[in-house]
Enzyme design. Sequence first.
Site, PDB file in Angstrom:
ATOM      1  N   PRO A 104     -13.158  71.967   1.201  1.00 40.47           N
ATOM      2  CA  PRO A 104     -13.615  70.181   1.528  1.00 40.47           C
ATOM      3  C   PRO A 104     -12.581  68.703   1.948  1.00 40.47           C
ATOM      4  CG  PRO A 104     -15.211  71.199   0.100  1.00 40.47           C
ATOM      5  CD  PRO A 104     -13.763  72.308  -0.021  1.00 40.47           C
ATOM      6  N   CYS A 105     -12.820  68.751   2.039  1.00 41.11           N
ATOM      7  CA  CYS A 105     -11.854  67.367   2.669  1.00 41.11           C
ATOM      8  C   CYS A 105     -11.834  65.988   1.040  1.00 41.11           C
ATOM      9  CB  CYS A 105     -11.985  66.233   3.826  1.00 41.11           C
ATOM     10  SG  CYS A 105     -13.080  65.250   3.518  1.00 41.11           S
ATOM     11  N   LEU A 106     -10.962  65.551   0.625  1.00 44.21           N
ATOM     12  CA  LEU A 106     -10.637  65.198  -0.599  1.00 44.21           C
ATOM     13  C   LEU A 106     -11.529  64.612  -0.272  1.00 44.21           C
ATOM     14  CD1 LEU A 106      -7.339  64.632  -1.147  1.00 44.21           C
ATOM     15  CD2 LEU A 106      -7.929  66.083  -1.819  1.00 44.21           C
TER      16      LEU A 106
END
Length: 280
Positions: free
Chosen positions: A185-187
């Site tokens: 998942p995105c940071l």
Amino acid sequence: MAELPLQEELSPGLQKQLAQLRGCLRRFGAVVVAYSGGVDSSLVAAVAVEQLGDTALAVTGVSPALAPHLRREARWQAQWLGIRHQEVATRELHVADYANNPPERCYACKATLHHHLANLEPAAAGAQVVDGVNRDDLGDHRPGIAAARQRGGRSPLVDSGIGKLQVRQLSRALGLPWWDKPAQPCLSSRFPYGEPITAQGLERVAAAEAWLLARGYRQVRVRSQGSTARIEIPAAAIADFLSHVDRSRLVAHFRKLGFTAVGLDLEGLVSGKLNRSLLS
């Protein structure tokens, strides 16, 4: 375009889902794929270019929330697939509803991305914007799905009844080398809701995770809670981690990045763990 040859036999159910996915994308005629390089959107991109050739375009939103190694992987995978690939700077950090990190942060992120996608020449000319949302994603807290739907986005995996397991099974059968790539998942998902998202914070998390990835830990999250780093790895890997990691070097590196304390989550890696705060 010739269909990708199967590298292994599929069950009747998977054959039907693959046929549905192919038909769904073919009927669109032209697509813009919201493409992160993850297993889900890569499967959509693979079948899109298989069915549509040059009328399929994969687009990656680039910001500090995309880890540098994932950006490199997305480029390589698109090249491997032979799909046209474009990167767009999304600048979601300039949007208060994203940077302030409320529970609906993902809505602002996807709204910003789809604004950029809709303004690309293919979409403006009528190409359908599609994403890699799968059936299982519908059961989690994912406000970004609503943002995409409201802007006309479609999810071919959902429309074909394909979930997480089927994505990997189909990707393996079609010979995609990254079929077992861990979810990333995105940071921004590393920060508890309410803690502001900044470029500096995202870059710090990316560097911390890169240090662990370089040491062979394929599945890892570094949760950033204030100035504390909380490492999550699969529960089955914790004993090995404690036995073999050079803790003094790890702590020194993380402190150099700006963390003041480093912890290991003994529960292990759980996707979406920070969403638990929404249930309390």
